[in-house]
Design a protein around this motif. Structure first.
Motif, PDB file in Angstrom:
ATOM      1  N   TYR A   1      26.367   5.610 -84.472  1.00 53.32           N
ATOM      2  CA  TYR A   1      27.779   5.405 -84.255  1.00 53.32           C
ATOM      3  C   TYR A   1      28.350   6.486 -84.671  1.00 53.32           C
ATOM      4  CZ  TYR A   1      32.376   3.919 -84.574  1.00 53.32           C
ATOM      5  OH  TYR A   1      33.648   3.736 -84.507  1.00 53.32           O
ATOM      6  N   VAL A   2      27.930   7.184 -85.821  1.00 51.57           N
ATOM      7  CA  VAL A   2      28.817   8.290 -86.427  1.00 51.57           C
ATOM      8  C   VAL A   2      28.542   9.430 -85.466  1.00 51.57           C
ATOM      9  CG1 VAL A   2      28.999   9.992 -88.141  1.00 51.57           C
ATOM     10  CG2 VAL A   2      28.889   7.621 -88.580  1.00 51.57           C
ATOM     11  N   THR A   3      27.295   9.600 -85.272  1.00 53.45           N
ATOM     12  CA  THR A   3      26.772  11.003 -84.663  1.00 53.45           C
ATOM     13  C   THR A   3      27.384  10.854 -83.144  1.00 53.45           C
ATOM     14  OG1 THR A   3      24.644  10.817 -85.540  1.00 53.45           O
ATOM     15  CG2 THR A   3      24.731  12.051 -83.626  1.00 53.45           C
ATOM     16  N   ILE A   4      27.322   9.568 -82.340  1.00 55.06           N
ATOM     17  CA  ILE A   4      27.946   9.621 -80.981  1.00 55.06           C
ATOM     18  C   ILE A   4      29.559   9.901 -81.071  1.00 55.06           C
ATOM     19  CG2 ILE A   4      28.635   7.842 -79.267  1.00 55.06           C
ATOM     20  CD1 ILE A   4      26.134   8.552 -78.348  1.00 55.06           C
ATOM     21  N   LYS A   5      30.310   9.283 -82.121  1.00 52.48           N
ATOM     22  CA  LYS A   5      31.664   9.372 -82.137  1.00 52.48           C
ATOM     23  C   LYS A   5      32.017  11.065 -82.375  1.00 52.48           C
ATOM     24  CE  LYS A   5      35.572   7.830 -85.110  1.00 52.48           C
ATOM     25  NZ  LYS A   5      35.958   6.982 -86.100  1.00 52.48           N
ATOM     26  N   LYS A   6      31.194  11.618 -83.309  1.00 52.19           N
ATOM     27  CA  LYS A   6      31.398  13.048 -83.567  1.00 52.19           C
ATOM     28  C   LYS A   6      31.183  13.939 -82.095  1.00 52.19           C
ATOM     29  CE  LYS A   6      32.632  12.332 -87.686  1.00 52.19           C
ATOM     30  NZ  LYS A   6      34.141  12.076 -88.140  1.00 52.19           N
ATOM     31  N   GLN A   7      30.124  13.603 -81.431  1.00 53.34           N
ATOM     32  CA  GLN A   7      29.849  14.272 -80.078  1.00 53.34           C
ATOM     33  C   GLN A   7      30.964  14.039 -79.152  1.00 53.34           C
ATOM     34  OE1 GLN A   7      25.801  12.834 -79.380  1.00 53.34           O
ATOM     35  NE2 GLN A   7      24.835  14.455 -80.393  1.00 53.34           N
ATOM     36  N   LEU A   8      31.353  12.785 -78.936  1.00 53.09           N
ATOM     37  CA  LEU A   8      32.394  12.420 -78.147  1.00 53.09           C
ATOM     38  C   LEU A   8      33.744  13.385 -78.310  1.00 53.09           C
ATOM     39  CD1 LEU A   8      31.994   8.682 -77.726  1.00 53.09           C
ATOM     40  CD2 LEU A   8      31.357  10.560 -75.853  1.00 53.09           C
ATOM     41  N   GLN A   9      34.292  13.509 -79.761  1.00 57.08           N
ATOM     42  CA  GLN A   9      35.219  13.949 -80.220  1.00 57.08           C
ATOM     43  C   GLN A   9      35.004  15.768 -79.676  1.00 57.08           C
ATOM     44  OE1 GLN A   9      35.190  12.792 -84.268  1.00 57.08           O
ATOM     45  NE2 GLN A   9      36.710  11.189 -83.893  1.00 57.08           N
ATOM     46  N   HIS A  10      33.818  15.972 -80.072  1.00 52.98           N
ATOM     47  CA  HIS A  10      33.700  17.542 -79.663  1.00 52.98           C
ATOM     48  C   HIS A  10      33.846  17.829 -78.351  1.00 52.98           C
ATOM     49  CE1 HIS A  10      31.827  21.479 -79.979  1.00 52.98           C
ATOM     50  NE2 HIS A  10      30.869  21.046 -79.178  1.00 52.98           N
ATOM     51  N   LEU A  11      33.115  16.929 -77.458  1.00 56.46           N
ATOM     52  CA  LEU A  11      33.363  17.142 -76.147  1.00 56.46           C
ATOM     53  C   LEU A  11      34.758  17.140 -75.415  1.00 56.46           C
ATOM     54  CD1 LEU A  11      30.095  14.949 -74.911  1.00 56.46           C
ATOM     55  CD2 LEU A  11      30.490  17.572 -74.719  1.00 56.46           C
ATOM     56  N   VAL A  12      35.503  15.917 -76.108  1.00 56.36           N
ATOM     57  CA  VAL A  12      36.942  15.896 -75.695  1.00 56.36           C
ATOM     58  C   VAL A  12      37.642  17.434 -75.994  1.00 56.36           C
ATOM     59  CG1 VAL A  12      39.235  14.719 -76.089  1.00 56.36           C
ATOM     60  CG2 VAL A  12      36.870  13.300 -75.830  1.00 56.36           C
ATOM     61  N   ASN A  13      37.661  17.623 -77.159  1.00 56.20           N
ATOM     62  CA  ASN A  13      38.247  18.753 -77.620  1.00 56.20           C
ATOM     63  C   ASN A  13      37.919  20.088 -76.760  1.00 56.20           C
ATOM     64  OD1 ASN A  13      39.283  17.409 -79.739  1.00 56.20           O
ATOM     65  ND2 ASN A  13      37.827  18.059 -81.211  1.00 56.20           N
ATOM     66  N   GLN A  14      36.603  20.171 -76.203  1.00 53.92           N
ATOM     67  CA  GLN A  14      36.320  21.144 -75.344  1.00 53.92           C
ATOM     68  C   GLN A  14      36.648  20.746 -73.739  1.00 53.92           C
ATOM     69  OE1 GLN A  14      31.945  21.872 -75.863  1.00 53.92           O
ATOM     70  NE2 GLN A  14      32.537  23.807 -77.365  1.00 53.92           N
ATOM     71  N   ASN A  15      37.375  19.816 -73.609  1.00 57.24           N
ATOM     72  CA  ASN A  15      37.585  19.317 -72.116  1.00 57.24           C
ATOM     73  C   ASN A  15      36.499  19.136 -71.302  1.00 57.24           C
ATOM     74  OD1 ASN A  15      40.592  19.285 -72.728  1.00 57.24           O
ATOM     75  ND2 ASN A  15      40.524  21.676 -72.693  1.00 57.24           N
ATOM     76  N   ARG A  16      35.467  18.845 -71.804  1.00 56.09           N
ATOM     77  CA  ARG A  16      34.158  18.711 -70.971  1.00 56.09           C
ATOM     78  C   ARG A  16      34.138  17.094 -70.527  1.00 56.09           C
ATOM     79  NH1 ARG A  16      30.099  21.507 -73.891  1.00 56.09           N
ATOM     80  NH2 ARG A  16      28.549  20.438 -72.482  1.00 56.09           N
ATOM     81  N   ILE A  17      33.268  17.100 -69.272  1.00 53.98           N
ATOM     82  CA  ILE A  17      33.257  15.736 -68.830  1.00 53.98           C
ATOM     83  C   ILE A  17      32.032  14.954 -69.584  1.00 53.98           C
ATOM     84  CG2 ILE A  17      32.153  14.615 -66.742  1.00 53.98           C
ATOM     85  CD1 ILE A  17      33.514  16.657 -64.771  1.00 53.98           C
ATOM     86  N   ILE A  18      32.312  13.547 -69.921  1.00 51.53           N
ATOM     87  CA  ILE A  18      31.392  12.909 -70.697  1.00 51.53           C
ATOM     88  C   ILE A  18      30.535  12.024 -69.840  1.00 51.53           C
ATOM     89  CG2 ILE A  18      30.971  11.471 -72.575  1.00 51.53           C
ATOM     90  CD1 ILE A  18      34.021  12.295 -73.606  1.00 51.53           C
ATOM     91  N   HIS A  19      29.074  12.072 -70.130  1.00 54.43           N
ATOM     92  CA  HIS A  19      28.208  11.398 -69.390  1.00 54.43           C
ATOM     93  C   HIS A  19      28.500   9.683 -69.705  1.00 54.43           C
ATOM     94  CE1 HIS A  19      24.704   9.674 -67.563  1.00 54.43           C
ATOM     95  NE2 HIS A  19      24.614  10.295 -66.987  1.00 54.43           N
ATOM     96  N   TYR A  20      28.377   8.894 -68.723  1.00 52.08           N
ATOM     97  CA  TYR A  20      28.838   7.245 -68.888  1.00 52.08           C
ATOM     98  C   TYR A  20      27.804   6.831 -69.950  1.00 52.08           C
ATOM     99  CZ  TYR A  20      31.185   7.597 -64.722  1.00 52.08           C
ATOM    100  OH  TYR A  20      32.159   8.082 -63.418  1.00 52.08           O
ATOM    101  N   ASP A  21      26.398   7.324 -70.150  1.00 47.76           N
ATOM    102  CA  ASP A  21      25.595   6.732 -71.169  1.00 47.76           C
ATOM    103  C   ASP A  21      26.326   6.812 -72.623  1.00 47.76           C
ATOM    104  OD1 ASP A  21      23.846   5.863 -69.157  1.00 47.76           O
ATOM    105  OD2 ASP A  21      22.427   7.431 -69.535  1.00 47.76           O
ATOM    106  N   SER A  22      26.883   7.921 -72.964  1.00 47.16           N
ATOM    107  CA  SER A  22      27.417   8.299 -74.302  1.00 47.16           C
ATOM    108  C   SER A  22      28.654   7.417 -74.429  1.00 47.16           C
ATOM    109  CB  SER A  22      27.909   9.780 -74.172  1.00 47.16           C
ATOM    110  OG  SER A  22      26.714  10.796 -74.369  1.00 47.16           O
ATOM    111  N   ILE A  23      29.143   7.170 -73.358  1.00 49.52           N
ATOM    112  CA  ILE A  23      30.480   6.318 -73.527  1.00 49.52           C
ATOM    113  C   ILE A  23      30.113   4.825 -73.844  1.00 49.52           C
ATOM    114  CG2 ILE A  23      32.558   5.297 -72.219  1.00 49.52           C
ATOM    115  CD1 ILE A  23      32.965   7.953 -70.759  1.00 49.52           C
ATOM    116  N   GLU A  24      29.129   4.489 -72.963  1.00 45.85           N
ATOM    117  CA  GLU A  24      28.523   3.092 -73.133  1.00 45.85           C
ATOM    118  C   GLU A  24      27.778   2.796 -74.571  1.00 45.85           C
ATOM    119  OE1 GLU A  24      26.153   2.335 -69.954  1.00 45.85           O
ATOM    120  OE2 GLU A  24      27.850   2.244 -68.453  1.00 45.85           O
ATOM    121  N   ALA A  25      27.239   4.048 -75.055  1.00 45.88           N
ATOM    122  CA  ALA A  25      26.654   3.944 -76.364  1.00 45.88           C
ATOM    123  C   ALA A  25      27.735   3.577 -77.278  1.00 45.88           C
ATOM    124  CB  ALA A  25      25.753   5.197 -76.495  1.00 45.88           C
TER     125      ALA A  25
END
Length: 197
Positions: A160-184
């Motif tokens: 959970y902590v890892t996914i949350k940090k990765q999502l925050q990083h991708l959002v900060n970079q304005n990157r598209i996030i794969h659905y599997d990460s969001i679902e995780a």
């Protein structure tokens, strides 16, 4: 397939830096497998082969993905940085005859997914905490995994902590996030009771 053969295959396919990363991930995966009761041979194999397709060119990766009927495509085309993991899962099944259990751990080592099994969590986390990695949240995840008493939710909290940090990083970079990460993330946010404690 044994670890010795997997190392040879990884060595042939990867640059020096990526190969060293692969060895570090395999080492971390074995440590996590020992701690949390997973088959260490499977964890080591998945760690050694998790990036086997990392340095292939994008057209070849895309061809492997498009040729597979087992990969859920969703928005994969918008996320080329994760193609190697999806292609890698197909590659290890076709080329080395490895089972779906190992292939699935390779497939989701970058994105995660909802309701991961033990080996999938281990390889996902091993890639994040491997000795060669430098990131500001690595120590927090290692502390969750190895300090204190091992509990039922320990691995889930670390994921959970890892996914949350990765999502925050991708959002900060304005990157598209794969659905599997969001679902995780959504799965863990909904099912991990310790989050609200």
């Amino acid at each position: 397939m044994k670890a010795k053969k997997a190392k040879k295959e990884a060595r042939k396919a990867l640059s020096d830096e990526r190969y060293q990363h692969t060895l570090a991930v395999a080492d971390a995966a074995v440590k996590l497998a020992k701690r949390f009761g997973e088959d260490t041979e499977k964890a080591e194999l998945a760690g050694l082969l998790h990036d086997i397709c990392k340095e292939m060119n994008k057209p070849d990766l895309l061809q492997m993905i498009r040729g597979s009927d087992t990969i859920e495509k969703t928005n994969l085309g918008d996320c080329p940085s994760v193609w190697h993991s999806y292609a890698g899962a197909e590659y290890v099944k076709e080329k080395y005859g490895l089972d779906e259990h190992i292939a699935s751990a390779i497939r989701c080592h970058t994105t995660g997914k909802a309701n991961m099994n033990l080996l999938e969590k281990i390889v996902f986390l091993a890639d994040f905490i491997s000795e060669d990695r430098i990131n500001e949240h690595k120590d927090e995840v290692i502390t969750i995994l190895f300090d204190g008493r091992k509990q039922e939710h320990t691995l889930d909290l670390a994921v959970y902590v890892t996914i949350k940090k990765q999502l925050q990083h991708l959002v900060n970079q304005n990157r598209i996030i794969h659905y599997d990460s969001i679902e995780a993330y959504n799965y863990l946010a909904d099912n991990l009771t310790i989050i609200g404690e």
